[in-house]
Design a protein around this motif. Sequence first.
Motif, PDB file in Angstrom:
ATOM      1  N   GLU A 143     112.324  65.557 119.737  1.00 34.67           N
ATOM      2  CA  GLU A 143     112.111  63.915 119.133  1.00 34.67           C
ATOM      3  C   GLU A 143     113.233  63.504 118.372  1.00 34.67           C
ATOM      4  N   VAL A 144     114.465  64.229 118.346  1.00 35.90           N
ATOM      5  CA  VAL A 144     115.373  63.488 117.654  1.00 35.90           C
ATOM      6  C   VAL A 144     115.886  62.425 118.519  1.00 35.90           C
ATOM      7  N   SER A 145     116.016  61.036 117.722  1.00 37.83           N
ATOM      8  CA  SER A 145     116.472  60.065 118.407  1.00 37.83           C
ATOM      9  C   SER A 145     117.167  59.030 117.371  1.00 37.83           C
ATOM     10  N   GLY A 146     117.409  57.913 117.779  1.00 36.03           N
ATOM     11  CA  GLY A 146     117.783  56.741 116.867  1.00 36.03           C
ATOM     12  C   GLY A 146     117.274  56.812 115.512  1.00 36.03           C
ATOM     13  N   ARG A 147     117.858  56.547 114.441  1.00 35.71           N
ATOM     14  CA  ARG A 147     117.124  56.473 113.029  1.00 35.71           C
ATOM     15  C   ARG A 147     116.136  57.360 112.455  1.00 35.71           C
ATOM     16  N   THR A 148     116.175  58.591 113.069  1.00 32.51           N
ATOM     17  CA  THR A 148     115.464  59.750 112.827  1.00 32.51           C
ATOM     18  C   THR A 148     115.981  60.913 111.882  1.00 32.51           C
ATOM     19  N   GLY A 149     117.190  60.980 111.574  1.00 32.71           N
ATOM     20  CA  GLY A 149     117.747  61.496 110.806  1.00 32.71           C
ATOM     21  C   GLY A 149     118.423  60.944 109.339  1.00 32.71           C
ATOM     22  N   SER A 150     118.777  61.857 108.554  1.00 30.58           N
ATOM     23  CA  SER A 150     119.481  61.495 107.092  1.00 30.58           C
ATOM     24  C   SER A 150     120.468  62.340 106.990  1.00 30.58           C
ATOM     25  N   MET A 151     121.720  61.450 106.888  1.00 33.55           N
ATOM     26  CA  MET A 151     123.041  62.265 106.432  1.00 33.55           C
ATOM     27  C   MET A 151     122.963  62.762 105.137  1.00 33.55           C
ATOM     28  N   ALA A 152     123.458  64.008 105.317  1.00 34.92           N
ATOM     29  CA  ALA A 152     123.320  65.079 104.417  1.00 34.92           C
ATOM     30  C   ALA A 152     124.657  65.085 103.495  1.00 34.92           C
ATOM     31  N   PHE A 153     125.740  64.891 104.327  1.00 37.64           N
ATOM     32  CA  PHE A 153     127.029  64.802 103.824  1.00 37.64           C
ATOM     33  C   PHE A 153     128.043  64.449 105.025  1.00 37.64           C
TER      34      PHE A 153
END
Length: 167
Positions: free
Chosen positions: A147-157
Amino acid sequence: MPITLYIVRHAKAEDRAIFMADFDRELTSDGIMAAARVGRYLHGKGVHPDVILSSPAPRAKTTATVIAEQVGYEVAKVQFIEKLYEGGPKAYLEAINALPETTQTAMIVGHNPDVSYLAEFLTHQSIGSMSKGAVVAVTFDNLIWAEVSGRTGSMAFQIGPKQISNE
């Protein structure tokens, strides 16, 4: 439970020579040291990937294996995917989407501009051009890899070898 992806740009490689194919470029000694520094930093942060994927180009391959050694990942298990060399960001996303659901933490090692585009695509953050040897950690809440795609993640570092040496 969130899943985490570490996107790594290969460390500093030798300049391209007239007689040398781009694919064949190796890491410089500074690049090897930078990859080791990044690996030690990640190990210190408790990073233990379940899977490491890499471009088969020597500079990416060496970066992946040096980091694997530092984080305690079995080097023989690093997976080299042909399409990660000149396959574009789509090839990286396909490799990520194919990860097993049981994988909690993955690392992908490759080339610019693809890795920088991928990090920006997944997080919708302004990453810019990742420096050689840099890592962007991206977390995904309530998703499986497919399900990983555009705008689905958050930058941790985001960190590069030069920042680590100054810490």
